[in-house]
Design a protein around this motif. Structure first.
Motif, PDB file in Angstrom:
ATOM      1  N   PHE A   1      -4.556  -0.388   7.188  1.00  0.00           N
ATOM      2  CA  PHE A   1      -3.831  -1.427   7.917  1.00  0.00           C
ATOM      3  C   PHE A   1      -4.776  -2.208   8.824  1.00  0.00           C
ATOM      4  N   PHE A   2      -5.605  -1.471   9.593  1.00  0.00           N
ATOM      5  CA  PHE A   2      -6.494  -2.130  10.535  1.00  0.00           C
ATOM      6  C   PHE A   2      -7.592  -2.904   9.809  1.00  0.00           C
ATOM      7  N   ARG A   3      -8.204  -2.242   8.838  1.00  0.00           N
ATOM      8  CA  ARG A   3      -9.307  -2.868   8.109  1.00  0.00           C
ATOM      9  C   ARG A   3      -8.887  -4.161   7.423  1.00  0.00           C
ATOM     10  N   LYS A   4      -7.665  -4.117   6.846  1.00  0.00           N
ATOM     11  CA  LYS A   4      -7.267  -5.250   6.016  1.00  0.00           C
ATOM     12  C   LYS A   4      -6.558  -6.344   6.794  1.00  0.00           C
ATOM     13  N   SER A   5      -5.943  -5.995   7.935  1.00  0.00           N
ATOM     14  CA  SER A   5      -5.178  -7.044   8.599  1.00  0.00           C
ATOM     15  C   SER A   5      -5.888  -7.659   9.787  1.00  0.00           C
TER      16      SER A   5
ATOM     17  N   LYS B   1      -7.265   3.598 -19.639  1.00  0.00           N
ATOM     18  CA  LYS B   1      -8.044   4.570 -20.413  1.00  0.00           C
ATOM     19  C   LYS B   1      -9.261   5.076 -19.637  1.00  0.00           C
ATOM     20  N   ASN B   2      -9.654   6.296 -19.901  1.00  0.00           N
ATOM     21  CA  ASN B   2     -10.898   6.874 -19.393  1.00  0.00           C
ATOM     22  C   ASN B   2     -11.054   6.761 -17.882  1.00  0.00           C
ATOM     23  N   VAL B   3      -9.958   6.927 -17.152  1.00  0.00           N
ATOM     24  CA  VAL B   3     -10.082   6.859 -15.704  1.00  0.00           C
ATOM     25  C   VAL B   3     -10.228   8.260 -15.142  1.00  0.00           C
ATOM     26  N   THR B   4     -11.329   8.490 -14.474  1.00  0.00           N
ATOM     27  CA  THR B   4     -11.516   9.786 -13.839  1.00  0.00           C
ATOM     28  C   THR B   4     -11.241   9.657 -12.350  1.00  0.00           C
ATOM     29  N   ALA B   5     -11.025  10.797 -11.721  1.00  0.00           N
ATOM     30  CA  ALA B   5     -10.784  10.791 -10.272  1.00  0.00           C
ATOM     31  C   ALA B   5     -11.970  10.174  -9.543  1.00  0.00           C
ATOM     32  N   GLN B   6     -13.186  10.445 -10.074  1.00  0.00           N
ATOM     33  CA  GLN B   6     -14.389   9.919  -9.431  1.00  0.00           C
ATOM     34  C   GLN B   6     -14.402   8.391  -9.466  1.00  0.00           C
ATOM     35  N   LEU B   7     -14.034   7.820 -10.627  1.00  0.00           N
ATOM     36  CA  LEU B   7     -14.007   6.361 -10.762  1.00  0.00           C
ATOM     37  C   LEU B   7     -13.031   5.735  -9.771  1.00  0.00           C
ATOM     38  N   ILE B   8     -11.877   6.384  -9.640  1.00  0.00           N
ATOM     39  CA  ILE B   8     -10.869   5.867  -8.718  1.00  0.00           C
ATOM     40  C   ILE B   8     -11.405   5.884  -7.294  1.00  0.00           C
ATOM     41  N   GLU B   9     -12.044   7.019  -6.922  1.00  0.00           N
ATOM     42  CA  GLU B   9     -12.609   7.124  -5.575  1.00  0.00           C
ATOM     43  C   GLU B   9     -13.660   6.040  -5.345  1.00  0.00           C
TER      44      GLU B   9
ATOM     45  N   PHE C   1       0.797  -1.221   0.000  1.00  0.00           N
ATOM     46  CA  PHE C   1       0.000   0.000   0.000  1.00  0.00           C
ATOM     47  C   PHE C   1       0.826   1.265   0.000  1.00  0.00           C
ATOM     48  N   TYR C   2       2.027   1.203   0.598  1.00  0.00           N
ATOM     49  CA  TYR C   2       2.809   2.428   0.656  1.00  0.00           C
ATOM     50  C   TYR C   2       3.542   2.634  -0.662  1.00  0.00           C
ATOM     51  N   VAL C   3       4.159   1.551  -1.142  1.00  0.00           N
ATOM     52  CA  VAL C   3       4.906   1.655  -2.391  1.00  0.00           C
ATOM     53  C   VAL C   3       3.953   1.670  -3.574  1.00  0.00           C
ATOM     54  N   ASN C   4       2.956   0.792  -3.498  1.00  0.00           N
ATOM     55  CA  ASN C   4       1.999   0.656  -4.584  1.00  0.00           C
ATOM     56  C   ASN C   4       0.661   1.166  -4.043  1.00  0.00           C
ATOM     57  N   THR C   5       0.420   2.463  -4.170  1.00  0.00           N
ATOM     58  CA  THR C   5      -0.709   3.074  -3.466  1.00  0.00           C
ATOM     59  C   THR C   5      -2.050   2.593  -4.020  1.00  0.00           C
ATOM     60  N   PRO C   6      -3.123   2.705  -3.204  1.00  0.00           N
ATOM     61  CA  PRO C   6      -4.457   2.317  -3.698  1.00  0.00           C
ATOM     62  C   PRO C   6      -4.823   3.009  -5.001  1.00  0.00           C
ATOM     63  N   ASP C   7      -4.345   4.240  -5.185  1.00  0.00           N
ATOM     64  CA  ASP C   7      -4.628   4.936  -6.452  1.00  0.00           C
ATOM     65  C   ASP C   7      -4.030   4.175  -7.634  1.00  0.00           C
TER      66      ASP C   7
ATOM     67  N   ALA D   1     -15.382   1.053  -2.799  1.00  0.00           N
ATOM     68  CA  ALA D   1     -15.974  -0.281  -2.945  1.00  0.00           C
ATOM     69  C   ALA D   1     -15.067  -1.351  -2.348  1.00  0.00           C
ATOM     70  N   HIS D   2     -13.749  -1.156  -2.409  1.00  0.00           N
ATOM     71  CA  HIS D   2     -12.823  -2.171  -1.906  1.00  0.00           C
ATOM     72  C   HIS D   2     -12.249  -1.825  -0.548  1.00  0.00           C
ATOM     73  N   GLY D   3     -12.727  -0.741   0.037  1.00  0.00           N
ATOM     74  CA  GLY D   3     -12.295  -0.414   1.391  1.00  0.00           C
ATOM     75  C   GLY D   3     -10.922   0.211   1.474  1.00  0.00           C
ATOM     76  N   TYR D   4     -10.467   0.855   0.401  1.00  0.00           N
ATOM     77  CA  TYR D   4      -9.154   1.482   0.433  1.00  0.00           C
ATOM     78  C   TYR D   4      -9.256   3.011   0.569  1.00  0.00           C
ATOM     79  N   ASP D   5     -10.439   3.528   0.945  1.00  0.00           N
ATOM     80  CA  ASP D   5     -10.624   4.978   0.924  1.00  0.00           C
ATOM     81  C   ASP D   5     -10.254   5.639   2.250  1.00  0.00           C
ATOM     82  N   VAL D   6      -9.382   5.005   3.028  1.00  0.00           N
ATOM     83  CA  VAL D   6      -8.950   5.602   4.296  1.00  0.00           C
ATOM     84  C   VAL D   6      -7.435   5.653   4.304  1.00  0.00           C
TER      85      VAL D   6
END
Lengths: 326, 394
Positions: free
Chosen positions: A81-85, A44-52, A28-34, A57-62
């Motif tokens: 860290f807490f959510r995933k581990s 292609k066609n990736v907007t900031a909204q889609l990424i958010e 997560f630190y080296v390879n960020t959720p973004d 949806a996958h619980g990476y928005d914290v």
């Protein structure tokens, strides 16, 4: 005994936390959720909204480790860290990043094919290696001994890939004894299992025989063996009764630590033979860059390793009455 | 214009070690002399050592590279507007230049070893205008000792190019971890207490992560950027001649991270033993400082473990590289490697008739490196580990 096991399990907790810390940093630190979102959604066609949306949806928005927007204990719990581990502690592996499949279910399904390959390989391998090693130790110093050792070193020097490719070619394509690859349910699986098992045994032969031979020779240089010989016991009795029993400790160390990994599968074998086990599950995840699955497999592997170490210590007490666990 | 990859430094370091070793034998240092007297009279081991030297020399020749200036049509050196020379992106090594005939004599596609005709039939037009379907003759008949691969490159050349990768993985990984394993192992063993606990915790945690998966994750994240082999453009270059972001180098680093724990554990155990030795105790009683004791009495006495690990790990690492390249996380496809050769050759066995020479090339060259390495490794261990030598005699 019970106290010992509990203490060992408690000692495992910081190690598991450490493993999670390392994987979280790496993933997560080296390879960020973004980055992950961008990879999963396609370039292609990736907007900031889609990424958010994907991250939510996958619980990476914290945040990763500390959430400054929350208060009190939530500062630490509302983090990746807490959510995933933490759910991993009760073996809840969550869902995969790509196809949203249930990783836990997939692992429970796929560990059996892995097991059916790994168990016969282990058992057959030990039987073959031990027998050959004992025979070689029996005729130590002779021409036969040296010849076998040369063979072992030569076999160790061949990449496993050659054994697999050569075995598939010889037994599958030329002789047509077994199918080249694939898998089936129930008893039909047997014909698919034979070739991987045989190749697995051949691959481990060189190193295994050499290892067991060293152990036997070490035992044979000890005082009790000299005593046994001095009182007139035959070489066969000395070797198969006295030396074998005492050689069990190092042999057990070697075997028991691998026991938990029987379910874990072999990446190479399963991918070559198209076995739907955990090894090929991992390979597919690697190729799809699905880090949720890779993370789950890393965690599972660490747990199995720690369990293996504890099992080894316990097994000592069973074969050697002198060993007391405190 | 020379170009130095990060991994080239490993090869240079390896040769530095060899020179140091030879000098130490002549000076009469304990460990090198013990190894030398042990292997001197054994013909088999000496032959293996010779083969290994040959591999190492080829790897060295493949690690000295430079870029030629681009020539203009008039034959003068091309320059930029500011007058700087433009160099070709092909950084050819000494080996490439020696093997120019092998490198440049490419065919259209597969051809069997020493064949005169191509492996696949083609429709050809004869001089009189009739069309026939037959095996076309090769451009360079009987020139390819190990045949050619799918795109017509010489297999012998590809196998020779794999040597550098194999040698670097086998030696570089261990060379990189020795300083760390020594430092942590000696500190943990000598000082004990909280230091020991922390270091033990670190290596237990690291070794409980499945090595393959750690390597995979690391390579997927770090290895995909930077120099992958092939053309060298300015974006990879530091100071115009150094390539620090070499994928092969990252591979050595991560394989080192997963393998240093064993060495560290061994050194810690040995240090624990040495700490209680009489000469260390008397040195301490005489008031010698800890750092001096470590430097003078501990480190020289654990060096034999370092050396044994170095030679024994070699073959395993070379074999591991092939597997990692098969998984697609080894070296880049443009960098010669036996793993890549096996990977492409594996499907060729199912062709009719079978294309076997690609696999054979990789097999011969890999076996030729790993077998001598195993034998020399065993000899070095026997020479340095008296406990095992006793049993060797039984």
């Amino acid at each position: 005994m019970m106290a010992y096991i509990i203490r060992r399990l408690l000692y495992a907790v910081p190690i598991i936390v450490g493993v999670n810390l390392i994987t979280t940093l790496l993933f997560f630190y080296v390879n960020t959720p973004d980055d992950m979102a961008r990879k999963m959604l396609g370039e292609k066609n990736v907007t900031a909204q889609l990424i958010e949306d994907w991250k939510r949806a996958h619980g990476y928005d914290v945040p990763l480790f500390v959430n400054p927007e929350e208060k009190g204990i939530k500062k630490l719990t509302e983090t990746i860290f807490f959510r995933k581990s933490v759910p991993l502690l009760w073996l809840d592996f969550g869902r995969s990043d790509r196809n949203n499949i249930d990783i836990g279910y997939e692992i429970r399904e796929r560990m059996w094919p892995s097991f059916y390959i790994a168990l016969p390989t282990l058992v057959l391998g030990i039987m073959v290696n031990l027998t050959v090693a004992m025979l070689v130790a029996f005729v130590r110093g002779t021409y036969m001994d040296r010849l076998t050792m040369v063979l072992c070193v030569a076999m160790m020097s061949v990449s496993a890939l050659f054994y697999i490719i050569g075995g598939q070619y010889l037994f599958g394509k030329v002789l047509r004894l077994v199918p080249i690859s694939g898998y089936d349910t129930g008893l039909n699986a047997i014909k698919f299992v034979i070739l991987p098992v045989v190749i697995g045994v051949i691959t481990g032969f060189g190193a295994g025989v050499r290892f067991y031979r060293t152990i036997f020779l070490e035992e044979l240089s000890k005082d009790y063996i000299r005593t046994a010989r001095a009182k007139g016991l035959g070489e066969a009795t000395v070797l198969f009764k006295h030396a074998l029993k005492n050689a069990m400790i190092p042999i057990l160390t070697n075997v028991v630590v691998t026991l938990p990994f029987l379910f874990y599968g072999s990446l190479i074998m399963e991918s070559f033979f198209a076995i739907p086990g955990l090894g090929s599950f991992t390979i597919d995840a690697i190729n799809a860059q699905d880090f949720a699955i890779v993370r789950a497999m890393v965690y599972l592997g660490s747990i199995l390793y720690i369990v293996g170490l504890i099992l080894t210590d316990i097994s000592y007490t069973l074969v050697d009455p002198r060993v007391r666990l405190e | 214009m020379p170009v130095i990859l990060a991994t080239d430094l490993i090869i240079y370091a390896l040769f530095g070690m060899v020179v140091w070793f030879v000098l130490s034998v002549r000076k009469g240092a304990t460990i090198p002399v013990r190894i030398w007297t042990h292997i001197k009279g054994r013909r088999g081991v000496m032959v293996c050592l010779l083969i290994l030297s040959l591999y190492a020399l080829i790897a060295l020749a493949d690690s000295i590279r430079w870029r030629d200036p681009i020539l203009t049509e008039e034959g003068t050196v091309a320059t930029t507007l500011e007058g700087r020379t433009i160099y070709s992106p092909h950084a050819l090594s000494l080996l490439d230049r020696v093997l120019t005939p092998l490198r440049e004599r490419t065919e259209k596609t597969f051809s069997a070893p020493l064949a005169t005709h191509l492996y696949v039939k083609e429709t050809m037009e004869l001089p009189d205008g009739t069309r026939v379907r037959d095996y076309p003759p090769l451009k360079y008949p009987r020139a390819h000792l190990l045949g050619t691969d799918k795109v017509g490159s010489d297999v012998l050349y590809l196998a020779l190019k794999g040597i550098r990768t194999g040698v670097i993985i086998g030696t570089g990984t261990t060379l990189l971890i020795i300083p760390f394993a020594l430092l942590f192992g000696v500190l943990a063993g000598y000082f004990g207490g909280i230091m020991d606990d922390i270091i033990q915790y670190i290596y237990t945690t690291l070794s409980s992560i499945p090595a393959v998966l750690l390597i995979v994750a690391f390579m997927l994240i770090f290895g995909t950027e930077g120099y992958q082999g092939g053309l060298i453009t300015d974006e990879y270059l530091l100071w115009g001649l150094f390539v620090p972001t070499d994928r092969l180098f990252w591979l050595c680093v991560i394989m080192g991270i997963t393998s240093w724990t064993d060495l560290c554990r061994l050194i810690r155990g040995e240090t624990l033993k040495l700490r209680e030795m009489d000469y260390v105790l008397s040195a301490r009683a005489l008031g010698v400082g800890s750092l001096r004791i470590i430097g003078r009495h501990i480190v020289p006495n654990v060096m034999h473990i370092v050396l044994i690990t170095f030679v024994l790990q070699f073959s395993g690492l070379v074999l591991a590289e092939a597997i990692l390249s098969y998984l697609g996380i080894g070296v880049g496809p443009e960098m010669g490697s036996w793993g890549n050769m096996i990977n492409t050759a594996r499907l060729e066995l199912s062709r009719e008739p079978v294309v076997w020479w690609n696999l054979l090339g990789a097999f011969i060259f890999m076996f030729g490196l790993v077998l001598p390495a195993n034998i020399v490794g065993d000899a070095v261990r026997d020479a340095l580990d008296p406990r095992l030598k006793v049993h060797g005699r039984i």
